[in-house]
Design a protein around this motif. Sequence first.
Motif, mmCIF file in Angstrom:
data_model
loop_
_atom_site.group_PDB
_atom_site.id
_atom_site.type_symbol
_atom_site.label_atom_id
_atom_site.label_comp_id
_atom_site.label_asym_id
_atom_site.label_seq_id
_atom_site.Cartn_x
_atom_site.Cartn_y
_atom_site.Cartn_z
ATOM 1 N N ALA A 15 0.843 -1.190 0.000
ATOM 2 C CA ALA A 15 0.000 0.000 0.000
ATOM 3 C C ALA A 15 0.878 1.239 0.000
ATOM 4 O O ALA A 15 1.903 1.291 0.681
ATOM 5 C CB ALA A 15 -0.911 0.009 1.226
ATOM 6 N N ILE A 16 0.471 2.230 -0.793
ATOM 7 C CA ILE A 16 1.179 3.509 -0.851
ATOM 8 C C ILE A 16 0.152 4.596 -0.556
ATOM 9 O O ILE A 16 -0.888 4.673 -1.215
ATOM 10 C CB ILE A 16 1.815 3.740 -2.234
ATOM 11 C CG1 ILE A 16 2.746 2.583 -2.599
ATOM 12 C CG2 ILE A 16 2.572 5.069 -2.247
ATOM 13 C CD1 ILE A 16 3.219 2.619 -4.044
ATOM 14 N N GLY A 236 8.458 8.397 4.347
ATOM 15 C CA GLY A 236 9.062 9.456 3.541
ATOM 16 C C GLY A 236 9.857 8.954 2.355
ATOM 17 O O GLY A 236 10.974 9.441 2.102
ATOM 18 N N PRO A 237 9.335 7.990 1.574
ATOM 19 C CA PRO A 237 10.111 7.462 0.438
ATOM 20 C C PRO A 237 10.248 8.499 -0.668
ATOM 21 O O PRO A 237 9.349 9.310 -0.891
ATOM 22 C CB PRO A 237 9.246 6.282 -0.030
ATOM 23 C CG PRO A 237 7.849 6.677 0.341
ATOM 24 C CD PRO A 237 7.983 7.396 1.657
ATOM 25 N N ASP A 238 11.388 8.437 -1.367
ATOM 26 C CA ASP A 238 11.544 9.338 -2.517
ATOM 27 C C ASP A 238 10.833 8.720 -3.721
ATOM 28 O O ASP A 238 10.329 7.598 -3.672
ATOM 29 C CB ASP A 238 13.019 9.617 -2.804
ATOM 30 C CG ASP A 238 13.819 8.355 -3.110
ATOM 31 O OD1 ASP A 238 13.239 7.387 -3.662
ATOM 32 O OD2 ASP A 238 15.018 8.320 -2.794
ATOM 33 N N GLU A 239 10.799 9.463 -4.823
ATOM 34 C CA GLU A 239 10.028 9.027 -5.993
ATOM 35 C C GLU A 239 10.546 7.718 -6.559
ATOM 36 O O GLU A 239 9.765 6.886 -7.048
ATOM 37 C CB GLU A 239 10.073 10.123 -7.074
ATOM 38 C CG GLU A 239 9.155 9.859 -8.255
ATOM 39 C CD GLU A 239 7.697 9.694 -7.854
ATOM 40 O OE1 GLU A 239 6.995 8.881 -8.506
ATOM 41 O OE2 GLU A 239 7.268 10.358 -6.888
ATOM 42 N N ARG A 240 11.862 7.510 -6.501
ATOM 43 C CA ARG A 240 12.428 6.266 -7.034
ATOM 44 C C ARG A 240 11.897 5.051 -6.267
ATOM 45 O O ARG A 240 11.523 4.036 -6.848
ATOM 46 C CB ARG A 240 13.956 6.333 -6.945
ATOM 47 C CG ARG A 240 14.662 5.074 -7.441
ATOM 48 C CD ARG A 240 16.174 5.201 -7.250
ATOM 49 N NE ARG A 240 16.527 5.452 -5.868
ATOM 50 C CZ ARG A 240 16.605 4.484 -4.953
ATOM 51 N NH1 ARG A 240 16.350 3.233 -5.269
ATOM 52 N NH2 ARG A 240 16.949 4.794 -3.711
ATOM 53 N N ILE A 241 11.847 5.161 -4.930
ATOM 54 C CA ILE A 241 11.348 4.057 -4.104
ATOM 55 C C ILE A 241 9.857 3.841 -4.348
ATOM 56 O O ILE A 241 9.384 2.711 -4.446
ATOM 57 C CB ILE A 241 11.621 4.342 -2.610
ATOM 58 C CG1 ILE A 241 13.127 4.385 -2.350
ATOM 59 C CG2 ILE A 241 10.965 3.277 -1.726
ATOM 60 C CD1 ILE A 241 13.496 4.797 -0.936
ATOM 61 N N GLU A 243 8.169 4.453 -7.085
ATOM 62 C CA GLU A 243 7.978 3.801 -8.389
ATOM 63 C C GLU A 243 8.320 2.318 -8.321
ATOM 64 O O GLU A 243 7.646 1.487 -8.927
ATOM 65 C CB GLU A 243 8.849 4.494 -9.451
ATOM 66 C CG GLU A 243 8.283 5.809 -9.940
ATOM 67 C CD GLU A 243 6.879 5.640 -10.499
ATOM 68 O OE1 GLU A 243 6.643 4.668 -11.266
ATOM 69 O OE2 GLU A 243 5.999 6.451 -10.134
ATOM 70 N N GLU A 244 9.359 1.984 -7.557
ATOM 71 C CA GLU A 244 9.739 0.579 -7.404
ATOM 72 C C GLU A 244 8.600 -0.209 -6.766
ATOM 73 O O GLU A 244 8.259 -1.312 -7.204
ATOM 74 C CB GLU A 244 11.003 0.491 -6.547
ATOM 75 C CG GLU A 244 11.435 -0.952 -6.267
ATOM 76 C CD GLU A 244 12.593 -1.028 -5.296
ATOM 77 O OE1 GLU A 244 12.785 -2.102 -4.698
ATOM 78 O OE2 GLU A 244 13.300 -0.005 -5.128
ATOM 79 N N ARG A 246 5.405 0.676 -6.671
ATOM 80 C CA ARG A 246 4.240 0.657 -7.569
ATOM 81 C C ARG A 246 4.347 -0.505 -8.544
ATOM 82 O O ARG A 246 3.365 -1.191 -8.840
ATOM 83 C CB ARG A 246 4.143 1.984 -8.332
ATOM 84 C CG ARG A 246 3.497 3.110 -7.548
ATOM 85 C CD ARG A 246 3.353 4.348 -8.398
ATOM 86 N NE ARG A 246 2.657 5.407 -7.693
ATOM 87 C CZ ARG A 246 2.978 6.684 -7.747
ATOM 88 N NH1 ARG A 246 4.017 7.073 -8.506
ATOM 89 N NH2 ARG A 246 2.286 7.586 -7.083
ATOM 90 N N LEU A 247 5.560 -0.722 -9.044
ATOM 91 C CA LEU A 247 5.790 -1.836 -9.970
ATOM 92 C C LEU A 247 5.543 -3.170 -9.263
ATOM 93 O O LEU A 247 4.879 -4.052 -9.801
ATOM 94 C CB LEU A 247 7.211 -1.766 -10.517
ATOM 95 C CG LEU A 247 7.617 -2.904 -11.472
ATOM 96 C CD1 LEU A 247 6.709 -2.917 -12.697
ATOM 97 C CD2 LEU A 247 9.079 -2.755 -11.890
ATOM 98 N N ARG A 248 6.075 -3.302 -8.053
ATOM 99 C CA ARG A 248 5.870 -4.541 -7.306
ATOM 100 C C ARG A 248 4.390 -4.758 -7.002
ATOM 101 O O ARG A 248 3.883 -5.882 -7.043
ATOM 102 C CB ARG A 248 6.674 -4.504 -5.996
ATOM 103 C CG ARG A 248 8.172 -4.659 -6.219
ATOM 104 C CD ARG A 248 8.937 -4.569 -4.927
ATOM 105 N NE ARG A 248 8.447 -5.543 -3.938
ATOM 106 C CZ ARG A 248 8.817 -5.546 -2.670
ATOM 107 N NH1 ARG A 248 9.677 -4.626 -2.235
ATOM 108 N NH2 ARG A 248 8.352 -6.452 -1.851
ATOM 109 N N ARG A 249 3.681 -3.683 -6.686
ATOM 110 C CA ARG A 249 2.244 -3.807 -6.395
ATOM 111 C C ARG A 249 1.476 -4.252 -7.637
ATOM 112 O O ARG A 249 0.580 -5.087 -7.552
ATOM 113 C CB ARG A 249 1.706 -2.457 -5.890
ATOM 114 C CG ARG A 249 0.240 -2.503 -5.468
ATOM 115 C CD ARG A 249 -0.198 -1.171 -4.888
ATOM 116 N NE ARG A 249 -0.065 -0.104 -5.863
ATOM 117 C CZ ARG A 249 -0.316 1.179 -5.601
ATOM 118 N NH1 ARG A 249 -0.663 1.543 -4.366
ATOM 119 N NH2 ARG A 249 -0.190 2.104 -6.531
#
Length: 576
Positions: A15-16, A236-241, A243-244, A246-249
């Motif tokens: 979840a994000i 507080g993840p940055d955008e790179r984390i 996106e990673e 989101r792909l896994r989800r």
Amino acid sequence: MTFALHGLPVSQGIAIGHVHLISHALLEVNHYLVQPRHLPDELARLDDAVATVQGELVGLKAAATSGQTHSEVGAFVDLQLMMLADPLLIDSARNLIETRRCNAEWALVQQMNHLVEQFRQIEDPYLRERQADVVQVVERLVKVLLGHPGHLPPKRRDGLGTIIVAHDLSPADTIGFRDHNIAGFVTDVGGPTSHTAIVARSLKIPAVVGLHHVRDLLQADELVIVDGTRGVIIVGPDERIVEEYRLRRSELEIERSKLNRLRDTHASTLDGETINLLANIEGPKDLPAVKTANADGIGLYRTEFLFIGRDTLPDEDEQYEAYRSVLKALPTKPVTIRTFDVGADKALAGAPARVEPNPALGLRAVRYSLAEPKMFLTQLRALLRASAHGKLQIMIPMLAHAQEIDQCLALIDKAKTELRAEKQKFDEAVQIGGMIEIPAAALSLGMFIRRLSFLSIGTNDLIQYTLAIDRSDEAVVHLYDPLHPAVLKLIGGTIATGARYGVPVSVCGEMAGDPSYTLLLLGMGLRNFSMHPGNILEIKQQILRSDLSDLAPKVQRILKMDEPARVREAVERLAT
């Protein structure tokens, strides 16, 4: 700054979203004396609060039962409604108001503390965690008395979900949240059998619990990622984390949608071995989930849920109707019903109360049944009568001694004799089995195999008793290890002995529903898995991909290892 927190993973998925903090009422209410002439008004305040909360819960129950996926939530609300009607809570609080001339809030909290202390003495982790129901009911009452209703998180418009962060959550909370795009749950307390865990799994919402002071570490509206598979919260993840994850989800969602296609696929290995996938249930309310998963039958019906949370014990006819409804719903499939697994520490209504120095090692399960033969005989009669309506198997919990089996079989014969005299129909050939939950039982299987038709390994208790670890105790939960070499030897030995003598063996503990152990159990020779209905399709997928001729020799080598780290590495390699 980005950082990670680690807790207990209890509901898989990713979840994000943004944090929504739920306040935790500590129930530290003021205590003040009420003048005698105002006591009727104080009692009326309490009665009005009870009526208000009853109305709220009835409305939430209707919302919960409007969709099949919320049946478990509705059951928890039922339990809280029963607690509202329980004289041990409300009548005792009324008595405190009258005798101590105290305010209603203080009376409720005092009685709550008394009941919670009783729940803490219970050995069974599921039932022990029901102390949360008492606290949550009293919290709702106190909020009404103080005029402090809760509030729901607002719906977000940025496409991200809301992550509920709380000390603890009640089933009622989760129902109220369902229309607010809730993405995940995070709590300070809880374990695998807590409300948050069970409800999150039912709703398929990622959840991590047991993070202790997580509410103090997070800020409202802060961006977080909840990894319910690994038990990690990323703050507080940055955008790179992001996106990673989101792909896994997305990958997880694709996998989940593929699982639904397996519903009607026969569970068999690549080399043609048929595997039976059975469901664990708590009562007739779970039948929709069993049918959705197309389970091969019921491997564990926990009858104790007919006995707890009520003022009087269920009579023979009430029990008969509950058992019969499940058997009639699955007329061609086996239904294994376990006799009640309760203990003297649970203080069942209508049953004699006992005080024990160590309830975990005291009068529980079959020991309790044999100590209360009248109550046990009533259940056996109800079970035998229900056997006329399907393929019933009766299972006895927590066996350790031959005389326990002999006494149970004698009582079953007595029940049959009575039913014959009354010309009641039942299955004369109903099978009787036993649970292997104590190391002593796993090490002396001969006496069970000579007397019983089937065995079922309860891995939850077997692990706890083997390692002397309470898996619901956060202080030692890290030592609870299903892959400990001693545990694997007991499980593997039981399966092998059953196969040698032609006695069917199943596993009905949490290991059966955990895909990380599926290949290991298959390689041990297990052919009957019993689990929560929601796990069946994922386990079936593992089975369809497995080759027993390849697994068996690898697993036999694992069973000879005595270093836990090597065992874990070898089990992980099975899937590669």
